[in-house]
Design a protein around this motif. Sequence first.
Motif, short mmCIF file in Angstrom:
data_model
loop_
_atom_site.label_atom_id
_atom_site.label_comp_id
_atom_site.label_asym_id
_atom_site.label_seq_id
_atom_site.Cartn_x
_atom_site.Cartn_y
_atom_site.Cartn_z
N TRP A 284 -3.14 -1.87 -12.15
CA TRP A 284 -2.98 -0.54 -11.55
C TRP A 284 -4.13 -0.28 -10.55
N HIS A 285 -5.36 -0.56 -10.97
CA HIS A 285 -6.52 -0.39 -10.05
C HIS A 285 -6.27 -1.10 -8.72
N LYS A 286 -5.76 -2.33 -8.84
CA LYS A 286 -5.68 -3.18 -7.65
C LYS A 286 -4.42 -2.95 -6.84
N GLY A 287 -3.52 -2.10 -7.33
CA GLY A 287 -2.25 -1.91 -6.62
C GLY A 287 -1.39 -3.15 -6.74
N LEU A 288 -1.28 -3.66 -7.96
CA LEU A 288 -0.46 -4.86 -8.22
C LEU A 288 0.47 -4.59 -9.40
N THR A 289 1.14 -3.43 -9.38
CA THR A 289 2.03 -3.09 -10.49
C THR A 289 3.45 -3.59 -10.24
N GLY A 290 3.75 -3.99 -9.02
CA GLY A 290 5.11 -4.40 -8.68
C GLY A 290 6.00 -3.24 -8.25
N TYR A 291 5.49 -2.03 -8.29
CA TYR A 291 6.23 -0.88 -7.76
C TYR A 291 5.57 -0.50 -6.41
N PRO A 292 6.28 -0.71 -5.30
CA PRO A 292 5.65 -0.61 -3.99
C PRO A 292 4.98 0.74 -3.69
N LEU A 293 5.61 1.86 -4.08
CA LEU A 293 4.98 3.15 -3.76
C LEU A 293 3.67 3.31 -4.54
N VAL A 294 3.68 2.91 -5.80
CA VAL A 294 2.48 2.99 -6.63
C VAL A 294 1.39 2.10 -6.03
N ASP A 295 1.77 0.89 -5.67
CA ASP A 295 0.78 -0.06 -5.13
C ASP A 295 0.24 0.41 -3.78
N ALA A 296 1.13 0.99 -2.95
CA ALA A 296 0.66 1.48 -1.65
C ALA A 296 -0.37 2.58 -1.85
N GLY A 297 -0.11 3.49 -2.80
CA GLY A 297 -1.05 4.60 -3.05
C GLY A 297 -2.40 4.07 -3.50
N LEU A 298 -2.38 3.14 -4.47
CA LEU A 298 -3.66 2.66 -5.01
C LEU A 298 -4.43 1.84 -3.97
N ARG A 299 -3.69 1.18 -3.09
CA ARG A 299 -4.40 0.43 -2.02
C ARG A 299 -4.90 1.39 -0.94
N GLN A 300 -4.14 2.45 -0.66
CA GLN A 300 -4.66 3.46 0.29
C GLN A 300 -5.97 4.03 -0.25
N LEU A 301 -5.99 4.28 -1.55
CA LEU A 301 -7.20 4.82 -2.19
C LEU A 301 -8.36 3.85 -2.04
N TRP A 302 -8.13 2.59 -2.33
CA TRP A 302 -9.21 1.60 -2.29
C TRP A 302 -9.72 1.42 -0.86
N GLN A 303 -8.75 1.39 0.09
CA GLN A 303 -9.17 1.12 1.48
C GLN A 303 -9.82 2.32 2.14
N THR A 304 -9.27 3.52 1.90
CA THR A 304 -9.69 4.68 2.70
C THR A 304 -10.41 5.75 1.89
N GLY A 305 -10.42 5.63 0.56
CA GLY A 305 -11.08 6.64 -0.27
C GLY A 305 -10.26 7.92 -0.44
N TRP A 306 -9.01 7.86 -0.12
CA TRP A 306 -8.16 9.07 -0.18
C TRP A 306 -6.73 8.62 -0.47
N MET A 307 -5.94 9.51 -1.07
CA MET A 307 -4.53 9.22 -1.31
C MET A 307 -3.74 10.50 -1.11
N HIS A 308 -2.55 10.35 -0.57
CA HIS A 308 -1.67 11.50 -0.35
C HIS A 308 -1.31 12.15 -1.69
N ASN A 309 -1.21 13.49 -1.70
CA ASN A 309 -0.97 14.20 -2.96
C ASN A 309 0.29 13.74 -3.70
N ARG A 310 1.41 13.58 -2.99
CA ARG A 310 2.65 13.16 -3.64
C ARG A 310 2.43 11.83 -4.36
N VAL A 311 1.70 10.94 -3.70
CA VAL A 311 1.51 9.61 -4.27
C VAL A 311 0.50 9.67 -5.43
#
Length: 500
Positions: free
Chosen positions: A341-368
């Motif tokens: 989950w931390h790494k954005g490797l859950t196999g669910y693309p929206l979940v993984d995109a959110g966690l990678r956005q967080l890791w890369q940019t320090g922020w995540m969209h509220n819906r995600v």
Amino acid sequence: MKAARLPTSQLPTSESRASGSPASPSLLWFRDDLRLSDNPALAALAEARTPLAALYVLDEDSPGVRPLGGAARWWLAQSLRALAADLKDRGVPLILRRGPANRVVPEVAALLGAATVAFNDRAGAAETRVDHAVAARLLSEDRRVLSFCAHLLHPPGSVEGASGGMPRTFSSFHRAALKARRLDTPLPAPKHLDGVAHPPEGETLESFDLEPTHPDWAGGLRSAWTAGEAAAQARLAAFMDAGLAGYAEGRDRPDLNHVSRLSPHLRFGEISPRQILSAVRHAAEAGAVPLVDADKFEAELYWREFSYHLLAEMPDLARSNIQHGFDAFPWRECPGELKAWHKGLTGYPLVDAGLRQLWQTGWMHNRVRMVVASFLTKHLLIDWRSGEDWFWDTLVDADGANNAASWQWVAGSGLDAAPYFRIFNPVTQGEKFDPDGTYVRTFVPELGKLPAPLIHKPWTADAHTLAHAGIRLGHTYPRPLVDHGAARERALRAFESTRK
Ligand SMILES: Cc1cc2nc3c(=O)[nH]c(=O)nc-3n(C[C@H](O)[C@H](O)[C@H](O)COP(=O)(O)OP(=O)(O)OC[C@H]3O[C@@H](n4cnc5c(N)ncnc54)[C@H](O)[C@@H]3O)c2cc1C
């Protein structure tokens, strides 16, 4: 010196105990209010026209004060740099010191010979305890103490329901707050400040060791953000121009640009909620943006107020379930799944995109944020506190009130929380809120070549489509960590236990 029109704080102050000559220096203690405009503590000192020095204390020693996470430390360094430059332009030195505030603040005040020390309140029980101790010590040394509420629209505890006490649902809180709401004009930055000529010595920003070096993981944060008051104002202006109209509908779409991204600026007080609210209400009154968008945006600002009221009532918000039925919840211990989950490797693309956005940019969209939090607590049955900790460390806007209250809201243990049976389906959430897959393609580039109808469920693609898109499931992108239907049933059974 008066604090007219401004909500004053609950701290002991000393309007009547002024000492020192009119020219005695004053000390402004900056905390979560790293701005010059709409800063009541600064305005009060500027009005007095005494020589001024500013102080920031990196306090990692006071008991109970939660140390900042990595991304927030990075932000703080940028913000202090910007604040020091803004103050320097006005001839005011910013002294940086490290240590327990109840020792450091009185020490610097004494070295400066300050007659007055002013600051704006912070939230949090431990922080308030420190502030009381600092104020008491300063008063005992016969210095004048001024403090103000500048971080919120309503001081914590001030919004009450009909029968007294904090309203228990967001809608009743919002209704009560709107009755008490005052649309005061924000204070301008002082035109004139006199800096002290010989400030006490400080430490360097580098010695605070706030920014990562080995390895330097902050490249994505640097590309995504500019900290500081000027950047906060620029972001507000850009949002007013191009984001606010359409906010009510667009705010749920991570693939669009309809949210303000003001959260880290608000977190560090580079902009005040009053400045934001004032700009939004004026635009709505002038007919520049639809009322429905202005009202929805204002309601989101009130979710922040709600969280802070909650924190004032429940100091242990980040550790203790608000609903005690959750104390015996059968959370699972599974470090491997938490790591995926931390790494954005859950196999669910929206979940993984959110966690990678967080890791890369320090922020995540509220819906995600809602989807990934639901996935952790409901699909994986991992304790919300593990998610709260991860967000605390990785978000540039990590906030003691909003983070904890939101995690509890999603998990179901919070006040006025999402009901336990609301389990987001990460596939349908993706299809609804990222219909073309633009968001997923940005943060999960290995899925970039999948056609839109498959991008939120790559495991349903046939072998030919996967090969054509360059995807080897289980190798270049993981298979789903859990099956949605089975995970949902397991979560519903577990949540039944909270109702016994
Ligand atoms: C699990 C989870 C954790 C969160 N952790 C944090 C956190 O640590 N810090 C934080 O500021 N927000 C947090 N939020 C709330 C929300 O996601 C962010 O405030 C928002 O995404 C910030 O983006 P924005 O500034 O573009 O928001 P906008 O939509 O532009 O809203 C403007 C401001 O209103 C406030 N706001 C908006 N939505 C919420 C909300 N749901 N709850 C409380 N305040 C809100 C924020 O201060 C935000 O900056 C969390 C939400 C969830 C679901």
